[in-house]
Design an enzyme around this catalytic site. Structure first.
Site, mmCIF file in Angstrom:
data_model
loop_
_atom_site.group_PDB
_atom_site.id
_atom_site.type_symbol
_atom_site.label_atom_id
_atom_site.label_comp_id
_atom_site.label_asym_id
_atom_site.label_seq_id
_atom_site.Cartn_x
_atom_site.Cartn_y
_atom_site.Cartn_z
ATOM 1 N N GLY A 116 47.646 59.676 -22.334
ATOM 2 C CA GLY A 116 47.720 59.345 -23.747
ATOM 3 C C GLY A 116 46.381 59.600 -24.393
ATOM 4 O O GLY A 116 45.351 59.655 -23.713
ATOM 5 N N GLN A 127 39.678 58.974 -30.632
ATOM 6 C CA GLN A 127 38.985 59.403 -29.406
ATOM 7 C C GLN A 127 38.476 60.843 -29.510
ATOM 8 O O GLN A 127 37.659 61.270 -28.699
ATOM 9 C CB GLN A 127 39.911 59.276 -28.192
ATOM 10 N N CYS A 152 41.050 54.337 -19.411
ATOM 11 C CA CYS A 152 40.958 54.914 -20.758
ATOM 12 C C CYS A 152 39.979 56.079 -20.711
ATOM 13 O O CYS A 152 38.912 55.954 -20.101
ATOM 14 C CB CYS A 152 40.456 53.848 -21.730
ATOM 15 N N LEU A 153 40.348 57.193 -21.346
ATOM 16 C CA LEU A 153 39.480 58.377 -21.320
ATOM 17 C C LEU A 153 38.136 58.106 -21.993
ATOM 18 O O LEU A 153 37.156 58.796 -21.712
ATOM 19 C CB LEU A 153 40.169 59.567 -21.999
ATOM 20 N N HIS A 204 48.679 50.844 -25.608
ATOM 21 C CA HIS A 204 47.247 51.144 -25.454
ATOM 22 C C HIS A 204 46.791 52.093 -26.569
ATOM 23 O O HIS A 204 45.753 51.870 -27.208
ATOM 24 C CB HIS A 204 47.020 51.758 -24.065
ATOM 25 N N GLU A 205 47.594 53.129 -26.824
ATOM 26 C CA GLU A 205 47.210 54.105 -27.866
ATOM 27 C C GLU A 205 47.289 53.485 -29.255
ATOM 28 O O GLU A 205 46.430 53.741 -30.102
ATOM 29 C CB GLU A 205 48.081 55.364 -27.779
ATOM 30 N N HIS A 226 44.259 51.606 -30.047
ATOM 31 C CA HIS A 226 43.147 52.466 -30.475
ATOM 32 C C HIS A 226 43.157 52.660 -31.993
ATOM 33 O O HIS A 226 42.108 52.728 -32.627
ATOM 34 C CB HIS A 226 43.261 53.855 -29.826
HETATM 35 ZN ZN LIG Z 1 42.234 54.543 -24.376
#
Ligand SMILES: [Zn+2]
Length: 162
Positions: free
Chosen positions: A46, A51, A90-91, A132-133, A136
């Site tokens: 995701g 991000q 998380c990236l 989660h997204e 963000h």
């Molecule tokens: Zn994330």
């Protein structure tokens, strides 16, 4: 299409509340395409627009199980139920993993890249990735929800077992 640099913590763009998307144009479509390439190149499931430096309400999820990529513009959570604790990453936080409690089921209303409203239901790990997204897009990071940090060694052991 292009692979974009992924912003990592700490960066104020990651804690900014994202703006609603009002224009559904080529620019949005190419951002979505670039986000997909970036997510795949980063081995993620995701990615949210902040991000990659765009503080607008755009996020994608693809668990890599052969379904179509989920593209969510201006998503709203309209229903949740159940709860489950699982390990998340998380990236934007390379090498940080932790257990997070999330609803098991989620229903979301969102728009697609053409602006059409749709409804989406998901469970389990897919629901987790979606939530989660969406977090963000509100400037909420998963580290604020971690109830237990998990080190890489433990994570690798778990992966070996499954
Ligand atoms: Zn994330």
């Amino acid at each position: 299409m292009a692979i974009l640099p992924v912003i990592t913590h700490p960066n104020e763009l990651l804690t900014t509340k994202c703006k609603e998307v009002k224009v559904f144009d080529e620019k949005l479509a190419s951002l979505l395409d670039d986000m997909y390439d970036t997510m795949i190149a980063s081995d993620g499931i995701g990615l949210a627009a902040p991000q990659v430096g765009e503080t607008i309400q755009v996020a994608i999820v693809d668990l890599g199980e052969g379904q179509e990529v989920i593209e969510m513009i201006n998503p709203e959570v309209v229903e949740i139920s159940g709860s489950e604790i699982e390990i998340e990453g998380c990236l934007s936080f390379p090498d940080i993993y932790g257990e997070v409690e999330r609803p098991f089921y989620v229903k979301v209303e969102a728009q697609d890249r053409d602006g059409a409203l749709y409804e989406l239901e998901a469970e389990d790990y897919e629901a987790r990735a979606i939530l989660h997204e969406i977090d963000h897009l509100h400037g909420v990071l998963f580290t604020s929800k971690i109830i237990r940090y998990v080190d890489l060694e433990e994570l690798e052991n778990e992966e070996d077992e499954s």
